[in-house]
Design a protein around this motif. Structure first.
Motif, PDB file in Angstrom:
ATOM      1  N   PRO A 144       4.074  -0.728   8.153  1.00 10.56           N
ATOM      2  CA  PRO A 144       5.548  -0.653   8.204  1.00 10.56           C
ATOM      3  C   PRO A 144       6.170  -1.459   7.065  1.00 10.56           C
ATOM      4  O   PRO A 144       6.817  -2.488   7.284  1.00 10.56           O
ATOM      5  N   VAL A 145       5.966  -0.972   5.845  1.00 11.66           N
ATOM      6  CA  VAL A 145       6.352  -1.739   4.663  1.00 11.66           C
ATOM      7  C   VAL A 145       7.842  -2.064   4.666  1.00 11.66           C
ATOM      8  O   VAL A 145       8.246  -3.196   4.397  1.00 11.66           O
ATOM      9  N   SER A 146       8.692  -1.069   4.961  1.00 12.11           N
ATOM     10  CA  SER A 146      10.136  -1.311   4.899  1.00 12.11           C
ATOM     11  C   SER A 146      10.560  -2.384   5.890  1.00 12.11           C
ATOM     12  O   SER A 146      11.397  -3.248   5.572  1.00 12.11           O
ATOM     13  N   ASP A 168       0.840  -1.205   0.000  1.00 13.14           N
ATOM     14  CA  ASP A 168       0.000   0.000   0.000  1.00 13.14           C
ATOM     15  C   ASP A 168       0.872   1.252   0.000  1.00 13.14           C
ATOM     16  O   ASP A 168       2.102   1.187   0.130  1.00 13.14           O
ATOM     17  N   ASP A 169       0.241   2.421  -0.181  1.00 13.25           N
ATOM     18  CA  ASP A 169       1.012   3.659  -0.311  1.00 13.25           C
ATOM     19  C   ASP A 169       1.124   4.380   1.024  1.00 13.25           C
ATOM     20  O   ASP A 169       0.771   3.836   2.084  1.00 13.25           O
ATOM     21  N   CYS A 170       1.594   5.611   0.974  1.00 10.95           N
ATOM     22  CA  CYS A 170       1.927   6.341   2.205  1.00 10.95           C
ATOM     23  C   CYS A 170       0.712   6.841   2.983  1.00 10.95           C
ATOM     24  O   CYS A 170       0.873   7.420   4.062  1.00 10.95           O
ATOM     25  N   LEU A 191       9.135   7.231  -1.589  1.00 10.85           N
ATOM     26  CA  LEU A 191       9.206   5.804  -1.885  1.00 10.85           C
ATOM     27  C   LEU A 191      10.421   5.168  -1.211  1.00 10.85           C
ATOM     28  O   LEU A 191      10.351   4.034  -0.718  1.00 10.85           O
ATOM     29  N   LYS A 192      11.534   5.909  -1.158  1.00 12.68           N
ATOM     30  CA  LYS A 192      12.721   5.400  -0.466  1.00 12.68           C
ATOM     31  C   LYS A 192      12.431   5.162   1.004  1.00 12.68           C
ATOM     32  O   LYS A 192      12.901   4.181   1.597  1.00 12.68           O
TER      33      LYS A 192
END
Length: 433
Positions: free
Chosen positions: A79-81, A72-74, A118-119
């Protein structure tokens, strides 16, 4: 008066306030557990190795040549990373090369995530080392997928449709229409085509049963689930939060089993029972901190507050509302001859946006702001001016304490609900909705 109550204005920021002596608060709903929680990495490892009602992920993807990881996006707190730090090495350790893995950002109809964001979202090393695709719901090469029960066709991102194994990463949060966000929504609307999303969202948003906390007989949720099942989501990684916005569980497994297990935990963590409606609700929209997404945090307060009562809403947005979004309120009033509810419902019942030239997410957010109970609502926000609040149909106060003072004059005695994180509350009501 001592300031015994607070609202969340950020991960570590709170605004404290006091209540008038004649107001009767319900039990304060921000009970914090001091018990230690596993790290995101450990919770992810557990989700991969002990999934709900399915084999471990390594067995499910053993023969896959192409793997799509859908994130999903911001606008979501996932906690995608931290999850990718475990998931990507796990896949490589089980024989899958980096070249075989594509990360797809499930934007739905949202704007692309800027490069620097994105980073942060996935990690700089992941940006440098993996192929990342941001979904475009209007791109011409979407892959048609037939929905077997009704013969409809939905266009799906080709990186997802062409993958041998599909892994979704999302957050299970209360959602005003879908019941809960995340799970199947990572596929629809996440990686689906604009026309399908538009028709589904407009029509099912106002359908009976489409409300937060409900997945039974909910046509909005069922529409998302049908698409996700048809596309195939081999493994779903779902994050669940407590009332402080802290992640407490990550559950993995097949689409239905993992989503169902996550919803059960979500309801246990975030559910609050109400036997009757209150006079006043004081709430923060946290964790909805991205511009017009704040309106999602209004839902729980709308459900539990009497129509002749009031809502005091703190809005901790990180950015200002788009001017085009604010102008849309005046535009719909003008086009509807100042009858926006009738005008909006008529368009949506046909599966069409009421402002077709505006972004679909503007239409959705405006629906939640306009088609709602006629409860007096006062906004407090460092990023929203009084003029902007009134443009959206709300009143304005410079602080929570000032808002309390405004309401005391009209409600010298009141039963009060306090939601420190209103976007993380699921009302369990004794009345039908």
């Amino acid at each position: 008066m001592s300031k015994d109550y607070h609202l969340r204005m950020g991960p570590a920021e709170q605004e404290y306030f006091a209540l008038p002596k004649k107001w009767s608060p319900l039990p304060f709903s921000d009970i914090r557990s001091d018990s230690p929680k596993p790290s995101v990495g450990q919770m992810t490892r557990d989700a991969l190795s002990r999934p709900a009602k399915t084999a471990p992920l390594k067995d499910l993807v053993a023969d896959a040549k192409k793997i799509a990881i859908i994130i999903d996006d911001c606008t979501r707190p996932t906690p995608v990373s931290g999850i990718l730090e475990v998931l990507l090495p796990y896949l490589e350790d089980n024989g899958h090369n980096r070249a075989d893995i594509t990360i797809v950002v499930a934007l739905g109809t949202h704007a692309p995530v800027p490069a620097e964001d994105l980073k942060v979202r996935v990690g700089s090393d992941v940006v440098a080392g993996y192929r990342i695709v941001q979904h475009n719901s209007r791109q011409v090469d979407l892959t048609p997928v037939l929905l077997p029960d009704n013969g409809m066709v939905v266009g799906i991102n080709p990186e997802v449709a062409g993958a041998d194994a599909k892994i979704g990463i999302s957050s299970i949060l209360p959602h005003p229409m879908a019941g809960y966000g995340g799970g199947p929504k990572i596929v629809m609307p996440g990686v689906s085509d604009f026309e399908f999303i538009r028709a589904h969202h407009m029509k099912q948003t106002i359908a009976p049963g489409s409300y937060a906390g409900n997945t039974t007989g909910n046509p909005f949720h069922e529409g998302c689930l049908k698409v996700a099942r048809a596309v195939g989501l081999d493994f779903s990684i779902n994050c669940v939060y407590n009332r402080q916005g802290e992640i407490v569980r990550i559950l993995g497994g097949g689409l239905d089993a993992a989503f169902g297990a996550a919803v059960d935990v979500c309801l246990e963590e975030l559910g609050i029972r109400f036997e009757e409606k209150v006079d006043i609700t004081i709430a923060s929209t946290y964790p909805h901190t991205h511009a017009h997404q704040f309106i999602k945090g209004l839902n729980a307060a709308d459900v539990v507050t009497r129509e002749d009562g009031a809502i005091l809403l703190a809005v901790p947005t990180l950015t200002r509302l788009p001017g085009d979004f604010l102008n849309s309120f005046n535009l719909v009033r003008e086009r509807s001859h100042n009858k926006p509810v009738v005008y909006m419902k008529e368009a949506m019942s046909r599966g069409m946006p009421f402002l077709p030239e505006k972004p679909l997410e503007f239409n959705m957010a405006m629906k939640c702001a306009v088609i709602r109970p006629g409860i007096r609502t006062i906004l407090v926000s460092p990023m929203i001016s009084e003029t902007e609040a009134r443009t959206m149909g709300f009143e304005y106060a410079p602080s929570v304490s000032a808002g309390v003072d405004m309401l005391e004059a009209s409600y010298p005695e009141a039963r009060v609900a306090i939601f420190p994180s209103g976007g993380l509350i699921v009302p369990i009501t004794a009345w039908e909705r």
